[in-house]
Design a protein around this motif. Structure first.
Motif, mmCIF file in Angstrom:
data_model
loop_
_atom_site.group_PDB
_atom_site.id
_atom_site.type_symbol
_atom_site.label_atom_id
_atom_site.label_comp_id
_atom_site.label_asym_id
_atom_site.label_seq_id
_atom_site.Cartn_x
_atom_site.Cartn_y
_atom_site.Cartn_z
ATOM 1 N N TRP A 184 -4.594 -10.831 2.375
ATOM 2 C CA TRP A 184 -4.141 -10.521 1.014
ATOM 3 C C TRP A 184 -5.342 -10.096 0.180
ATOM 4 O O TRP A 184 -6.364 -10.758 0.192
ATOM 5 C CB TRP A 184 -3.489 -11.753 0.363
ATOM 6 N N GLU A 205 -3.533 -9.538 -4.609
ATOM 7 C CA GLU A 205 -2.121 -9.956 -4.561
ATOM 8 C C GLU A 205 -1.263 -9.085 -3.669
ATOM 9 O O GLU A 205 -0.039 -9.144 -3.730
ATOM 10 C CB GLU A 205 -1.493 -9.960 -5.974
ATOM 11 N N ARG A 206 -1.887 -8.234 -2.877
ATOM 12 C CA ARG A 206 -1.087 -7.410 -1.977
ATOM 13 C C ARG A 206 -1.317 -7.844 -0.537
ATOM 14 O O ARG A 206 -2.452 -8.087 -0.134
ATOM 15 C CB ARG A 206 -1.483 -5.932 -2.084
ATOM 16 N N ASN A 207 -0.213 -7.883 0.198
ATOM 17 C CA ASN A 207 -0.313 -8.180 1.617
ATOM 18 C C ASN A 207 -0.677 -6.885 2.347
ATOM 19 O O ASN A 207 0.126 -5.969 2.433
ATOM 20 C CB ASN A 207 1.029 -8.721 2.120
ATOM 21 N N LYS A 215 1.435 -5.189 4.969
ATOM 22 C CA LYS A 215 2.651 -4.459 4.597
ATOM 23 C C LYS A 215 2.379 -3.120 3.947
ATOM 24 O O LYS A 215 3.311 -2.402 3.593
ATOM 25 C CB LYS A 215 3.500 -5.333 3.662
ATOM 26 N N LEU A 216 1.091 -2.784 3.790
ATOM 27 C CA LEU A 216 0.786 -1.466 3.230
ATOM 28 C C LEU A 216 0.874 -0.420 4.331
ATOM 29 O O LEU A 216 0.389 -0.620 5.439
ATOM 30 C CB LEU A 216 -0.633 -1.442 2.646
ATOM 31 N N ARG A 264 -0.113 5.495 4.141
ATOM 32 C CA ARG A 264 -0.159 6.324 2.930
ATOM 33 C C ARG A 264 -0.705 5.552 1.741
ATOM 34 O O ARG A 264 -1.190 6.139 0.780
ATOM 35 C CB ARG A 264 1.247 6.836 2.593
ATOM 36 N N ASP A 265 -0.604 4.197 1.822
ATOM 37 C CA ASP A 265 -1.095 3.367 0.707
ATOM 38 C C ASP A 265 -2.603 3.140 0.770
ATOM 39 O O ASP A 265 -3.216 2.749 -0.219
ATOM 40 C CB ASP A 265 -0.397 2.000 0.732
ATOM 41 N N PRO A 310 -5.427 4.926 0.836
ATOM 42 C CA PRO A 310 -6.352 5.487 -0.162
ATOM 43 C C PRO A 310 -6.269 4.766 -1.513
ATOM 44 O O PRO A 310 -7.307 4.515 -2.143
ATOM 45 C CB PRO A 310 -5.889 6.936 -0.305
ATOM 46 N N TYR A 311 -5.055 4.426 -1.906
ATOM 47 C CA TYR A 311 -4.886 3.775 -3.216
ATOM 48 C C TYR A 311 -5.463 2.364 -3.194
ATOM 49 O O TYR A 311 -6.042 1.897 -4.172
ATOM 50 C CB TYR A 311 -3.410 3.771 -3.610
ATOM 51 N N HIS A 312 -5.351 1.705 -2.036
ATOM 52 C CA HIS A 312 -5.962 0.378 -1.890
ATOM 53 C C HIS A 312 -7.484 0.494 -1.986
ATOM 54 O O HIS A 312 -8.139 -0.291 -2.679
ATOM 55 C CB HIS A 312 -5.544 -0.232 -0.541
ATOM 56 N N ARG A 313 -8.048 1.499 -1.316
ATOM 57 C CA ARG A 313 -9.513 1.627 -1.288
ATOM 58 C C ARG A 313 -10.082 1.920 -2.672
ATOM 59 O O ARG A 313 -11.235 1.615 -2.959
ATOM 60 C CB ARG A 313 -9.934 2.739 -0.313
ATOM 61 N N ARG A 356 5.201 -6.868 -1.029
ATOM 62 C CA ARG A 356 3.987 -6.086 -0.862
ATOM 63 C C ARG A 356 2.973 -6.342 -1.951
ATOM 64 O O ARG A 356 1.818 -5.973 -1.817
ATOM 65 C CB ARG A 356 4.328 -4.597 -0.888
ATOM 66 N N GLY A 357 3.456 -6.964 -3.033
ATOM 67 C CA GLY A 357 2.557 -7.115 -4.169
ATOM 68 C C GLY A 357 2.750 -5.960 -5.115
ATOM 69 O O GLY A 357 3.572 -5.072 -4.861
ATOM 70 N N PHE A 381 1.014 0.579 -6.480
ATOM 71 C CA PHE A 381 -0.152 1.333 -6.892
ATOM 72 C C PHE A 381 0.227 2.322 -7.978
ATOM 73 O O PHE A 381 1.357 2.771 -8.058
ATOM 74 C CB PHE A 381 -0.734 2.100 -5.705
ATOM 75 N N ARG A 436 0.422 5.761 -8.988
ATOM 76 C CA ARG A 436 0.320 7.099 -8.387
ATOM 77 C C ARG A 436 0.900 8.123 -9.329
ATOM 78 O O ARG A 436 1.563 9.063 -8.917
ATOM 79 C CB ARG A 436 1.122 7.187 -7.100
ATOM 80 N N GLY A 464 -11.417 6.476 -1.133
ATOM 81 C CA GLY A 464 -10.011 6.490 -1.536
ATOM 82 C C GLY A 464 -9.362 7.846 -1.640
ATOM 83 O O GLY A 464 -8.412 8.028 -2.401
#
Lengths: 221, 320
Positions: free
Chosen positions: A60, A63-65, A68-69, A72-73, A75-78, B7-8, B11, B13, B230
């Protein structure tokens, strides 16, 4: 902020980079991660930045697991995790300014704002007069500070650093650590992998110890 | 704030159309600038594309010219109706007037027996033999020109068949065999050009794909670092797609120039040849529409080639 729940990472070929690791780093904490080379420090950081995915267990961050990303998610996580490397990973055909601007360009930030934010980041790491210079013309310590400026320019809530002082002498290492402490004072969560035990000891922060992929020590601040 | 499906928080976008357009323009210009800085390499890639496109393009232009020419011949194709020997000149003229109302028929000329005989005497040299016959053996002939709508080889043949069935008509003769052959040859050439164009388009895809693949390899560290901070796949892909588009457009421009030069170099000899045949025929180059097709088609090929390369090679580059 960062929460590992019984996380294992097995690489193709059978090598286990991390096995059954659980810990929790709270928001605003600054912690060190130490152990011999090959103990799993880099693997652990890569799991947080989604450079690798866990084979087992849950990770985690913010607050995101992460399990489950979707891809596609990633880049936004990084964009919410600033990463700093021992070898800096700078683009040598671009100026210091352009290197630091990269995360902002990638995120689609406007021109004016980029200028303002890059200047602020350069100011923070003390390289305001070097923005037009190419990285090769800088010393190792200065290059590392460019790498740090790039990691903080988007003001991410989490910063990861993998051996950030690996190639630096003690005095420069101390300067880099002071910089990290300053970020921590404004609420940034930091996890810093290093085997420079003597430096860690002078700072008196929480230290996680890895040995052969297992968490064998957790020294509170 | 709490997690949909665990998922929390989602994002941010949010899509900003204005920023998107500006970024595309920046990337397009940056790509062009990058190609400009290595003019020789860029020119060579574009020239290979240009030649590959110019070959079917020039051939197509020539075939179009032949078609224009054979179209002119089609409309000059005439039908000769030889009427039965017992049909008088007056009946022949009446028939001509009737046929003049058919929409398929343009102009009709009646050649009377006497006129036909005089012409035959003049052209054949059998004048003395004819005198011996005592009576004029030649029938009344109607010389008619199909209207433009019925002047194609098939339509003219159908018309000839219909006319041949009229009671007054002995033979309806249409000598279009050679026009048909020319049409068949043009059609074959056209098909051949399509096959050639298909093969050369694939060559263009491979050229652009390979160029982009090398470029991706050269910029591997940059791609890794950009992904680390990113960048989405779309962001990474974009400059390479623009590279492909520019290569294609430059290749199209070169092809256009090459076709123009080919047509110009043929113009003189063709005019001379046409002059020998008393023809006003003039070799035409690429129309505006054809020029645009060459340019945009080439650009599209470049884009697709880049897309294929990027799809195959970019996914394999992940930071470690």
């Amino acid at each position: 902020m960062i929460h590992f729940d019984n996380v294992s990472k097995r690489y193709p070929g059978g090598h286990e980079g991390l096995s059954g690791t659980s810990f929790r780093i709270e928001s605003g904490e600054m912690a060190f991660l130490t152990g011999h080379s090959g103990a799993g420090k880099s693997t652990l950081l890569k799991l947080i930045g989604l450079l690798e995915r866990a084979s087992r267990g849950q990770v985690w961050v913010n607050e995101r697991n992460l399990n489950k990303l979707s891809n596609r998610d990633i880049p936004y996580h990084r964009r919410e995790v600033g990463m700093i490397f021992q070898d800096h990973r700078l683009l040598h055909d671009r100026t210091v300014f352009d290197n630091i601007a990269l995360p902002l360009v990638v995120a689609g930030i406007g021109h004016q704002e980029i200028r303002r934010k890059v200047r602020a980041a350069l100011d923070k790491v003390g390289l305001l007069n070097k923005e037009k210079v190419y990285p090769m013309m800088l010393s190792g310590g200065e290059q590392q500070r460019v790498g740090i400026a790039r990691a903080v320019v988007t003001r991410p809530p989490v910063i990861l650093a993998d051996e950030p002082t690996g190639n630096l002498d003690p005095e420069l290492s101390r300067e880099i650590m002071d910089l990290f402490m300053q970020f921590n004072q404004v609420g940034v969560t930091l996890l810093i992998a290093t085997h420079d035990i003597s430096l860690i000891e002078t700072l008196g922060r929480r230290t996680l110890v890895l040995r052969q992929g297992k968490l064998v020590g957790d020294t509170p601040a | 704030m709490k997690a949909r499906n665990g998922r929390g928080p989602g994002f941010n976008r949010r899509f900003n159309p204005r920023g998107w357009v500006i970024r595309h323009m920046q990337v397009a210009l940056a790509s062009l600038g990058r190609l400009w800085r290595v003019p020789l390499a860029t020119f060579m890639t574009a020239a290979v594309i240009g030649i590959a496109i110019a070959l079917p393009g020039a051939m197509n232009t020539l075939v179009n010219n032949v078609r224009t020419l054979s179209g002119a011949w089609d409309s000059s194709a005439s039908l000769s109706l030889f009427l039965k020997p017992d049909v008088s000149e007056a009946d022949g003229t009446a028939l001509a007037r009737l046929l003049g109302t058919w929409p398929e028929i343009g102009t009709i000329r009646v050649i009377g027996r006497a006129e036909a005989l005089a012409e035959f005497r003049r052209l054949s040299g059998f004048g003395d033999a004819l005198d011996m016959l005592g009576e004029n053996p030649l029938p009344v002939v109607l010389l008619l020109q199909p209207s433009p709508s019925a002047s194609g080889p098939d339509a003219a043949a159908t018309l000839a068949e219909r006319l041949g069935k009229l009671p007054e008509v002995d033979i309806a003769q249409l000598d279009l065999q050679w026009v048909r052959r020319l049409h068949a040859i043009t059609r074959t050439a056209e098909r051949g050009i399509w096959v050639l164009a298909g093969l050369l388009s694939m060559a263009v895809l491979l050229i652009v794909g390979n160029t982009i693949r090398l470029e991706i390899n050269n910029r591997r560290p940059e791609i890794e670092i950009t992904k680390l901070v990113g960048a989405t796949n779309a962001f990474i892909r974009r400059p390479f797609l623009y590279d492909g588009l520019w290569y294609g457009l430059m290749g199209g421009l070169i092809a256009w120039v090459l076709i123009g030069i080919s047509v110009l170099s043929l113009q003189g000899p063709v005019a001379e040849l046409a002059g020998l045949y008393d023809s006003q025929f003039e070799l035409s180059g690429l129309s505006w529409r054809a020029s645009l097709t060459v340019l945009l088609g080439s650009g599209l090929l470049g884009l697709i080639g880049a897309w294929l390369a990027v799809g195959r090679h970019l996914a394999a580059i992940e930071p470690a």
